[in-house]
Design a protein around this motif. Structure first.
Motif, PDB file in Angstrom:
ATOM      1  N   ARG A 128     -11.384  -0.908  -3.495  1.00 19.40           N
ATOM      2  CA  ARG A 128     -10.790   0.277  -2.869  1.00 19.40           C
ATOM      3  C   ARG A 128      -9.814   0.932  -3.833  1.00 19.40           C
ATOM      4  O   ARG A 128      -9.236   0.275  -4.710  1.00 19.40           O
ATOM      5  N   ASP A 135      -7.345  -6.112   0.591  1.00 23.07           N
ATOM      6  CA  ASP A 135      -6.586  -5.605   1.735  1.00 23.07           C
ATOM      7  C   ASP A 135      -6.478  -6.673   2.828  1.00 23.07           C
ATOM      8  O   ASP A 135      -7.406  -6.920   3.601  1.00 23.07           O
ATOM      9  N   GLY A 160      -9.841   3.376   1.457  1.00 20.03           N
ATOM     10  CA  GLY A 160     -11.116   3.090   2.109  1.00 20.03           C
ATOM     11  C   GLY A 160     -11.867   2.004   1.358  1.00 20.03           C
ATOM     12  O   GLY A 160     -11.963   2.033   0.127  1.00 20.03           O
ATOM     13  N   LEU A 161     -12.422   1.041   2.073  1.00 19.83           N
ATOM     14  CA  LEU A 161     -13.188  -0.032   1.429  1.00 19.83           C
ATOM     15  C   LEU A 161     -14.579   0.457   1.053  1.00 19.83           C
ATOM     16  O   LEU A 161     -15.214   1.222   1.791  1.00 19.83           O
ATOM     17  N   ASN A 162     -15.047  -0.013  -0.098  1.00 21.19           N
ATOM     18  CA  ASN A 162     -16.376   0.341  -0.587  1.00 21.19           C
ATOM     19  C   ASN A 162     -17.003  -0.889  -1.230  1.00 21.19           C
ATOM     20  O   ASN A 162     -16.297  -1.817  -1.630  1.00 21.19           O
ATOM     21  N   GLU A 202     -17.244  -6.208   4.791  1.00 19.09           N
ATOM     22  CA  GLU A 202     -17.684  -6.065   3.408  1.00 19.09           C
ATOM     23  C   GLU A 202     -18.399  -7.316   2.909  1.00 19.09           C
ATOM     24  O   GLU A 202     -19.303  -7.242   2.067  1.00 19.09           O
ATOM     25  N   THR A 246      -6.338   3.339  -4.243  1.00 20.18           N
ATOM     26  CA  THR A 246      -5.110   3.840  -3.629  1.00 20.18           C
ATOM     27  C   THR A 246      -4.781   5.154  -4.312  1.00 20.18           C
ATOM     28  O   THR A 246      -4.751   5.220  -5.550  1.00 20.18           O
ATOM     29  N   ASP A 264       0.840  -1.207   0.000  1.00 18.38           N
ATOM     30  CA  ASP A 264       0.000   0.000   0.000  1.00 18.38           C
ATOM     31  C   ASP A 264       0.871   1.252   0.000  1.00 18.38           C
ATOM     32  O   ASP A 264       0.668   2.175  -0.795  1.00 18.38           O
ATOM     33  N   TYR A 301     -10.156  -4.844  -6.623  1.00 18.67           N
ATOM     34  CA  TYR A 301     -11.554  -5.254  -6.592  1.00 18.67           C
ATOM     35  C   TYR A 301     -11.629  -6.782  -6.612  1.00 18.67           C
ATOM     36  O   TYR A 301     -10.693  -7.456  -7.057  1.00 18.67           O
ATOM     37  N   PRO A 306     -20.088   3.113   0.882  1.00 16.71           N
ATOM     38  CA  PRO A 306     -18.789   3.256   1.546  1.00 16.71           C
ATOM     39  C   PRO A 306     -18.809   2.528   2.886  1.00 16.71           C
ATOM     40  O   PRO A 306     -19.749   2.691   3.676  1.00 16.71           O
TER      41      PRO A 306
END
Length: 720
Positions: free
Chosen positions: A245, A314, A158-160, A222, A247, A50, A283, A199
């Motif tokens: 997410r 992640d 941030g995870l979505n 998630e 970066t 990351d 993804y 989100p």
């Protein structure tokens, strides 16, 4: 010696860094390690990657825009580096997730740490998950309709969850509405889909406990959202959903010439970094091509920026599983840190240091002793002043609390707080403001430079006059990371070092040219020259028929001038041993160039962070510790220190520490001239694991000293 050096003598810095992450990944694949330690190393490789993407890839993209023809020392332009990095990055990610799916996850499951799969679980776990979703998740999260023209700015990392909905309503409801395999539109005439975004945010824990048959059942947030996603869209049909997410580029620096207020300027940098240009999209690999293209176009990404993940996006969630209670047998045996054998808990730190310098090896010896020194100074009536540089600190820093206490007790306290410490800017801004309120004189570093030196000066009035007690280190004043990082501390009241330290500190706080120092060297004005002079000294001794030897331990070797000096030394016959944890752009073992140079990299349970150097000097060996790596940024763009270790006992111990690292034949990786690494094997020799040897040496010394103290009668004197 006059023969020109070959053009291909440097390795690419970015690929060298990725090679380091591969060595960390090898720890995760090591079956001899407890399974939660392997999971932790997987999490480390994920976090490392990351940061690499944010900083190094982000920087390369900026370089490609601004100066596409610039070639690095290895001869590669930015676009070539980006292509090579993308290829190697994809390879590492593939290996990460194969290791996670095929080895780490099954072994955690077998040990009772169970990832709940709601498509396969029994009723108990399913109802527990449903209750958790309805009570804790559904009331918190909110979906948002999105289009290419109306896509919200998502913070980096941030995870979505992206949801693809058909336009025609569908009466079917519930989790079963989510198709696991993306389908072609049945709406006719190619009618487009609609998209919505959920989100995940940080308000809820990502690892959620789920009661069931296993000892420790958990589900990732998630996954829970994806399973019950239709509850967010009543009356609509969910065609697919998947986690992703972004970066974002974190290689954003403050233009100090344009910032009248450094604090305000740094806060703007932090905000810019949260929403800067994306450099990577990760993804679930179950995502449809249409949905991925939607995200790619929305964020203006290239194909090489896309990472399809066969598993959870992640892997840093494994840090949380590493710390789960009740599974100590799945972690490393504890190595509790010990006090330095000369430190008596009943004696003041000032008395101990006055008896002679102390060299401490962390994390085997407690960093608490450094904290204790500052805490004692804060309330000692004879202490007049405390001066300290703070680069990175902990969330609830006892060092900062001690400095504030000292100011409240009327002492003259000055703290240089580096606001530009990447990824710690927000915390440092908060500490700076808090210390100012407590009466500490706060200096925000130096214009155009980062202050990275590790130094604390305590000025104390004693019967013989004013005495300066000092701490010099290779690591930060962070008692949390000090338990995880291998570093060196030197505690001393040496008069010469005291004069140098005061001149150094006053030059920073007074924005003046530092006076010439007697023993200490400081970057950006002195360390480069000092190191090159020391290397040249060994070179000249060999050319004159003598013997030259250099041993050094650093985190990175990137600087081309230093590398070329080492090549010239090798050609002259100097024996060179280098312990380089991460990036190394030097090619060892090349005939006619670096035949006498050997490079190793040690990866073990603690992060190797100490910088130690030894130069033979005709038998009158000189040893140093430093805050600086051998990189241009450290030698030219940061305020750093190179500290001589002259006390005989401390010098001898530092030699032993350095020698121990080069004896490692279990966790040392030997570097080849092409940049590849091979793990050392004991063979017919006894196995040597340097970190274990260092710890056992500390324990033995402490036990001996403790037994001596307990067997000695100590009378209580008046005033005690």
């Amino acid at each position: 010696m006059d023969q020109p050096l070959p053009k291909d003598r440097f390795l690419n810095r970015e690929l060298s860094w990725l090679a380091f992450n591969e060595r960390v990944l090898a720890q995760a694949a090591d079956d001899s390690l407890p399974i939660l330690e392997r999971a932790k190393f997987l999490a480390i490789t994920s976090s490392n990657l990351d940061e690499f993407m944010m900083v190094r890839v982000g920087g390369l993209k900026i370089l490609h825009q601004r100066n596409p023809g610039y070639r690095d020392p290895a001869g590669m332009v930015a676009v070539e580096q980006l292509q090579a990095v993308a290829e190697k990055g994809q390879e590492i990610v593939t290996r990460q997730y194969a290791l996670f799916r095929d080895s780490v996850l099954p072994k955690m499951e077998a040990a009772g740490i169970h990832q709940v799969d709601l498509d396969r679980e029994g009723e108990t776990a399913f109802h527990a998950a449903l209750t958790r979703f309805q009570d804790d998740v559904f009331p918190v999260l909110s979906p948002q309709a999105v289009t290419l023209d109306r896509f919200p700015l998502l913070p980096g990392l941030g995870l979505n969850v992206l949801v693809r909905l058909t336009k025609n309503p569908d009466s079917r409801l519930g989790a079963a509405n989510v198709r696991s395999t993306p389908q072609k539109s049945e709406n006719g005439a190619g009618e487009p889909f609609e998209y919505a975004l959920i989100p995940i945010g940080k308000a809820l824990p990502r690892v959620m406990s789920i009661s069931g048959e296993s000892r420790h059942g958990y589900i990732l947030l998630e996954k829970l959202v994806a399973h019950f996603v239709s509850d967010f869209f009543p009356g609509r049909h969910v065609e697919e959903c998947f986690a992703f997410r972004l970066t974002r580029n974190a290689d954003i620096e403050l233009r100090e010439d344009e910032a009248s207020d450094l604090l305000g300027g740094m806060e703007e940098v932090l905000e810019s970094r949260r929403y800067s240009r994306p450099v990577r999209l990760e993804y679930w690999d179950t995502a449809s091509e249409e949905a991925v293209e939607f995200l790619r176009h929305a964020h203006q990404l290239h194909q090489e920026d896309l990472y399809a993940i066969d598993g959870p996006v992640d892997l840093s969630f494994l840090f949380a599983l590493h710390g789960v209670e009740g599974f100590d047998h799945l972690r490393d045996e504890p190595w509790p840190a010990k006090p330095h054998h000369r430190i008596d808990p009943e004696e003041k730190m000032f008395s101990t240091i006055a008896e002679g310098d102390l060299l401490m090896v962390h994390p085997y010896e407690r960093f608490d002793s450094v904290v204790r020194l500052i805490e004692e100074a804060a309330v000692d009536p004879d202490v007049l002043a405390i001066k300290q540089v703070l680069y990175r600190t902990s969330k609830n820093s006892p060092v900062v609390a001690a400095l504030e206490r000292a100011a409240e007790h009327g002492k003259y306290v000055t703290a240089i707080v580096e606001l530009k410490a990447r990824f710690d800017e927000a915390r440092n801004i908060e500490w700076a403001r808090e210390m100012e309120r407590a009466g500490v004189q706060v200096i925000y570093g130096i214009h155009g430079l980062k202050t990275h030196a590790k130094i604390c000066i305590i000025v104390r009035r004693e019967q013989t006059g004013v005495v300066r007690y000092m701490h010099f280190g290779t690591g930060n004043y962070n008692e949390v990371t000090a338990k995880l990082y291998g570093d060196i501390s030197l505690l001393t009241s040496d008069e010469v070092l005291g004069r140098d330290a005061t001149n150094f500190f006053n030059a920073i706080t007074g924005a003046s040219q530092p006076r010439s120092m007697e023993e200490i060297a400081a970057a950006p004005i002195g360390i480069r020259k000092k190191i090159l002079d020391l290397i040249e000294g060994e070179t000249q001794r060999c050319l004159q028929g003598g013997r030259g030897k250099i041993s050094a331990k650093v985190n990175a070797l990137v600087d081309t001038e230093v590398i070329d000096a080492l090549y010239r030394a090798s050609r002259a016959g100097v024996e060179i041993r280098l312990n380089v944890r991460g990036q190394c752009c030097l090619r060892p073992g090349v005939k006619g160039l670096s035949e006498t140079i050997k490079v190793v990299s040690i990866v073990d349970r603690f992060l190797e962070h100490a910088r130690i150097m030894k130069f033979y000097q005709g038998g009158d060996e000189k040893l140093f510790i430093s805050s600086a790596d051998w990189m241009p940024r450290n030698l030219d763009r940061r305020v750093e220190l190179l500290i001589p270790v002259s006390d005989a006992a401390c010098s001898d111990r530092l030699k032993d520490v350095l020698a121990t690292y080069f004896k490692d034949n279990t966790n040392a990786w030997q570097m080849k001239s092409n940049g590849e690494y091979r793990l050392a094997k004991p063979g017919k020799h006894a196995a040597v694991r340097s970190q274990r040897v260092l710890y056992e040496d500390v324990v033995a010394q402490w036990q001996k000293a403790d037994a001596s103290r307990r067997s000695t009668f100590r009378p209580i004197r008046a005033g005690e």
